[in-house]
Design a protein around this motif. Structure first.
Motif, PDB file in Angstrom:
ATOM      1  N   LYS A 120       4.240   4.748 -21.357  1.00  0.00           N
ATOM      2  CA  LYS A 120       4.942   5.471 -20.519  1.00  0.00           C
ATOM      3  C   LYS A 120       3.988   6.049 -19.398  1.00  0.00           C
ATOM      4  N   ILE A 121       4.634   5.935 -18.372  1.00  0.00           N
ATOM      5  CA  ILE A 121       3.874   6.314 -17.075  1.00  0.00           C
ATOM      6  C   ILE A 121       4.763   7.533 -16.303  1.00  0.00           C
ATOM      7  N   ARG A 151      -1.165   2.773  -9.387  1.00  0.00           N
ATOM      8  CA  ARG A 151       0.120   2.474 -10.287  1.00  0.00           C
ATOM      9  C   ARG A 151       0.607   1.241 -10.414  1.00  0.00           C
ATOM     10  N   PRO A 152       0.379   0.236  -9.628  1.00  0.00           N
ATOM     11  CA  PRO A 152       0.721  -1.160  -9.966  1.00  0.00           C
ATOM     12  C   PRO A 152       0.012  -2.132 -10.982  1.00  0.00           C
ATOM     13  N   GLU A 212       1.624  -0.141 -14.130  1.00  0.00           N
ATOM     14  CA  GLU A 212       2.755  -0.689 -14.511  1.00  0.00           C
ATOM     15  C   GLU A 212       2.510  -1.855 -15.215  1.00  0.00           C
ATOM     16  N   THR A 254       2.101  -1.930 -18.869  1.00  0.00           N
ATOM     17  CA  THR A 254       2.997  -1.206 -19.644  1.00  0.00           C
ATOM     18  C   THR A 254       3.552  -2.123 -21.019  1.00  0.00           C
TER      19      THR A 254
END
Length: 142
Positions: free
Chosen positions: A84-85, A130-131, A134, A137
């Motif tokens: 989870k982010i 962030r990329p 993600e 994940t």
């Protein structure tokens, strides 16, 4: 980057084991901690990046499950991924396996908060990382 990535590889030495002959809790914690920092670096949170941005991490919860005892000479590997982010926090799953048997030895599910070390407060994850986060994940096994 996609899914779990290798973040630690090691061997269980005699001094890692307790009087019962298996690796002691404090050494699982230490190996998972080393995996955490390799994981963060792989996502772009390198030492240099965090020094320049005054960033750091604060762990707020760490749940370790011990699945199979590891004795002297066991070769272990840890792979890590993000479950989870959030805006300022993330949940990571670290899975330790015995290299020779493939058996799941232990897991660590860790909730960490990104922290500004100058203001001593939580801060949003940087948009430029962030990329990478993600792409790392994963889904929980359980």
């Amino acid at each position: 980057m996609s899914g779990y990535i290798e973040t630690f590889r090691g061997v269980v030495y005699p001094w890692h084991c307790d009087h019962q002959g298996h690796m002691n809790t404090m050494h699982y914690v230490g190996m998972f901690d080393q995996a955490f920092w390799h994981h963060m670096s792989a996502l772009g949170f390198t030492r240099d990046y965090m020094d320049r941005s005054h960033g750091g991490f604060v762990d707020v919860r760490d749940t370790i499950e011990y699945k199979a005892e590891q004795g002297v000479g066991s070769l272990v590997i840890i792979e890590s991924g993000l479950l989870k982010i959030g805006n300022t926090s993330m949940t990571a799953l670290h899975r330790m396996h015995n290299v020779e048997t493939g058996e799941l030895a232990a897991t660590s599910e860790k909730i960490s908060v990104y922290f500004n070390l100058e203001t001593r407060s939580k801060t949003p994850f940087p948009d430029d990382l962030r990329p990478n986060m993600e792409a790392n994940t994963v889904k929980s096994d359980g």
